[in-house]
Design an enzyme around this catalytic site. Structure first.
Site, mmCIF file in Angstrom:
data_model
loop_
_atom_site.group_PDB
_atom_site.id
_atom_site.type_symbol
_atom_site.label_atom_id
_atom_site.label_comp_id
_atom_site.label_asym_id
_atom_site.label_seq_id
_atom_site.Cartn_x
_atom_site.Cartn_y
_atom_site.Cartn_z
ATOM 1 N N GLU A 193 37.076 47.321 22.706
ATOM 2 C CA GLU A 193 38.303 48.032 22.998
ATOM 3 C C GLU A 193 39.607 47.055 23.233
ATOM 4 O OE1 GLU A 193 38.872 51.187 22.159
ATOM 5 O OE2 GLU A 193 36.723 51.699 21.672
ATOM 6 N N CYS A 227 47.718 50.506 26.215
ATOM 7 C CA CYS A 227 47.173 49.551 25.086
ATOM 8 C C CYS A 227 47.877 50.405 23.972
ATOM 9 C CB CYS A 227 45.730 49.542 24.945
ATOM 10 S SG CYS A 227 44.801 50.907 25.021
HETATM 11 P P1 NAD Z 1 41.824 40.945 29.991
HETATM 12 O O1 NAD Z 1 41.000 40.673 28.952
HETATM 13 O O2 NAD Z 1 42.444 39.976 30.906
HETATM 14 O O3 NAD Z 1 40.518 41.538 31.248
HETATM 15 C C1 NAD Z 1 39.790 42.681 31.165
HETATM 16 C C2 NAD Z 1 38.268 42.250 31.814
HETATM 17 O O4 NAD Z 1 37.798 41.123 31.319
HETATM 18 C C3 NAD Z 1 38.614 42.239 33.307
HETATM 19 O O5 NAD Z 1 37.559 42.951 33.914
HETATM 20 C C4 NAD Z 1 38.389 40.863 33.804
HETATM 21 O O6 NAD Z 1 37.868 40.655 34.916
HETATM 22 C C5 NAD Z 1 37.411 40.354 32.594
HETATM 23 N N1 NAD Z 1 37.658 38.983 32.056
HETATM 24 C C6 NAD Z 1 38.791 38.357 32.336
HETATM 25 N N2 NAD Z 1 38.694 37.048 31.651
HETATM 26 C C7 NAD Z 1 37.392 36.989 31.297
HETATM 27 C C8 NAD Z 1 36.780 35.894 30.758
HETATM 28 N N3 NAD Z 1 37.141 34.737 30.540
HETATM 29 N N4 NAD Z 1 35.252 36.098 30.611
HETATM 30 C C9 NAD Z 1 34.854 37.343 31.026
HETATM 31 N N5 NAD Z 1 35.426 38.366 31.241
HETATM 32 C C10 NAD Z 1 36.814 38.115 31.611
HETATM 33 O O7 NAD Z 1 42.566 42.468 29.944
HETATM 34 P P2 NAD Z 1 43.399 43.294 30.942
HETATM 35 O O8 NAD Z 1 44.558 42.331 31.280
HETATM 36 O O9 NAD Z 1 42.887 43.754 32.018
HETATM 37 O O10 NAD Z 1 43.975 44.451 30.121
HETATM 38 C C11 NAD Z 1 44.891 44.258 29.370
HETATM 39 C C12 NAD Z 1 44.616 44.221 27.872
HETATM 40 O O11 NAD Z 1 43.597 45.016 27.646
HETATM 41 C C13 NAD Z 1 45.693 44.646 26.776
HETATM 42 O O12 NAD Z 1 45.434 43.541 25.655
HETATM 43 C C14 NAD Z 1 45.386 45.702 26.365
HETATM 44 O O13 NAD Z 1 45.882 46.200 24.879
HETATM 45 C C15 NAD Z 1 43.972 46.164 26.301
HETATM 46 N N6 NAD Z 1 43.384 47.132 26.394
HETATM 47 C C16 NAD Z 1 42.765 47.938 25.501
HETATM 48 C C17 NAD Z 1 42.418 49.197 25.546
HETATM 49 C C18 NAD Z 1 41.661 49.808 24.683
HETATM 50 O O14 NAD Z 1 41.104 50.968 24.760
HETATM 51 N N7 NAD Z 1 41.689 49.294 23.604
HETATM 52 C C19 NAD Z 1 42.720 49.721 26.865
HETATM 53 C C20 NAD Z 1 43.269 49.157 27.744
HETATM 54 C C21 NAD Z 1 43.820 47.932 27.599
#
Ligand code: NAD
Length: 439
Positions: A193, A227
């Site tokens: 997602e 998002c």
């Molecule tokens: P992110 O990708 O930075 O982090 C998401 C999760 O991944 C966190 O739990 C984090 O600890 C983990 N993570 C971060 N780097 C990682 C790595 N290198 N390896 C493994 N795990 C890692 O995203 P965010 O900043 O928390 O959220 C914002 C993004 O999420 C935006 O792009 C937004 O559009 C998207 N989003 C999508 C939805 C959806 O339902 N499609 C909902 C909310 C947010």
């Protein structure tokens, strides 16, 4: 250990619901401490969403768990055919910070309904909420059913190095690619997602008043950190001035000033600075003020924006609204086709061919004359396409998302036709080709 029976799953979901309802205020408070969102808003966009999903699952679970009869073709006659839902097994759910409770717990509802054993990893950026989820789950559930691991990159990487039967990830496209690569090592199925730049298009025919009101609410909810928020606007040239006038009125009426109930902080200073860098003062027609220490940015509208501007190079995920104009909808179709498919698309129009026009765009899910609210319909599966994601969930789709559907043919032993067995005769061959022709 997977939950095989209806009673086990029903019990786990009911317990989850009770734990949430008992700790409603603690959840509101944790999110308020993370980024100053009001308890009322948290109730609406996080807690109630999860409670509705649990209720919906409890109501339909028995039906979903039953083997589903499908047609049987002539070559298999006499027999019956079924699809049977089976839990994947051990499931890892990684959440994002912007709706820190809902985005972690909502998929868990589907995973439990489907009978899996679940491990949750909330986002470390909303640390108070992550700790609370850990406490609520780990103190109230058998870890074989569901447990929580908190932490940042290291914990996430360690979890991803284990073997899982399904990984459900919510977050950025960049990290989604990392998750997909790790999952590929074990051929683990994934749901991703992700995000993207979701457009809101206002055509020549749109009803401007209510359309702008709905778009403003969707854009500035949670300080734009949603998002499926409209990322930018495309408005027909002939309606631009009217659009901007109504937009200004709506934003000032809603009041997103500091210490108002609508005020939500940007998640951290780093993100506040990232957003501030995207503001081009020459293009600002409304807002533009910010306070980095308070993690606040005024709703900021920028016009005369082009695709080459910094604000159009990445998903904004904050209260900045670039406005682009168009004179022919086909130009918008062409522009968007050249770019990654967004998670959502909103089309404000009174054109009677609007569904046909909507079909020209590629996007995860969206709405005509509304924004964000498609998320709240459990009958509409939610998810992205292309770089905005893989797979869908919500409602019945959540159960499907966390189940493998095995196909089972049940054959009667009362009759056996000799046609498929050797020695092959001319007559047998004719019967087989007739059966294949008839299906
Ligand atoms: P992110 O990708 O930075 O982090 C998401 C999760 O991944 C966190 O739990 C984090 O600890 C983990 N993570 C971060 N780097 C990682 C790595 N290198 N390896 C493994 N795990 C890692 O995203 P965010 O900043 O928390 O959220 C914002 C993004 O999420 C935006 O792009 C937004 O559009 C998207 N989003 C999508 C939805 C959806 O339902 N499609 C909902 C909310 C947010």
């Amino acid at each position: 250990m997977n939950m095989k029976t209806y009673e086990q799953r029903h019990q786990a979901l009911t317990q989850l619901k009770n734990v949430i309802l008992k700790n409603r205020e603690a959840i509101q408070l944790a999110i308020q401490n993370d980024f100053s969102r009001s308890p009322f808003e948290t109730d609406t966009v996080e807690i109630n969403v999860v409670i509705h999903e649990i209720n919906y699952c409890l109501k339909n679970l028995k039906k979903w768990m039953q083997p589903k009869k499908v047609k049987t073709n002539l070559a298999n006659w006499p027999a019956k055919s079924y699809q049977m839902a089976q839990p994947y097994g051990r499931v890892l759910i990684i959440g994002a910070w912007n709706y820190p409770f809902q985005l972690t717990v909502l998929p868990a509802v589907g995973a439990l309904a489907a009978g899996n054993s679940v491990v949750l990893k909330p986002s470390e950026l909303a640390a108070n909420t992550a700790e609370l989820i850990e406490k609520l789950i780990n103190e109230n559930f058998d870890p074989q059913t569901i447990s929580v691991k908190v932490g940042g990159l290291q914990v996430s990487e360690k979890l991803l190095s284990e073997r899982w039967d399904k990984i459900f990830f919510t977050g950025s496209t960049r990290v989604g690619q990392i998750v997909y690569q790790k999952a590929a090592e074990n051929l683990t199925p994934v749901t991703l997602e992700l995000g993207g730049k979701s457009p809101a298009i206002f055509d020549e025919s749109c009803e401007m008043g209510v359309s702008v009101k709905r778009m403003v609410w969707a854009k500035f909810l949670n300080a734009g950190q949603t998002c499926i928020a409209p990322d930018f606007v495309y408005v027909h040239e002939s309606r631009k001035e009217e659009f901007l006038q109504i937009l200004k009125n709506e934003i000032s009426q809603a009041d997103y000033s500091i210490k108002n109930e609508n005020y939500v902080e940007i998640i951290n200073e780093q993100h506040t600075q990232r957003l501030v860098k995207l503001i081009n003062n020459q293009q600002v027609v409304l807002g533009g003020k910010f306070d980095i220490a308070q993690r606040w940015i005024e709703p900021t509208v920028m016009t005369s924006v082009r695709w080459s501007d910094p604000v159009m190079q990445e998903e904004i995920f904050g209260p900045l609204l670039p406005v682009l104009t168009f004179s022919n909808l086909q130009d918008v179709v062409r522009d968007l086709k050249q770019r990654p498919a967004p998670l959502s698309l909103y089309f404000f129009t009174e054109n009677k061919d609007r569904l046909q026009q909507m079909s020209e765009f590629s996007f995860g899910g969206g709405a005509i004359n509304e924004a964000i609210m498609h998320f709240a319909n459990p009958h509409l599966p939610f998810g992205g396409v292309g770089s905005s994601g893989i797979g869908q969930y919500h409602g019945a789709e959540s159960f499907r998302c966390f189940s493998h559907f095995k196909s089972v043919l049940v054959k009667s032993t009362l009759i056996e036709f000799p046609f498929k067995y050797s020695p092959m005769t001319h007559f047998k061959k004719r019967i087989i080709s007739l059966m294949l022709r008839l299906g």
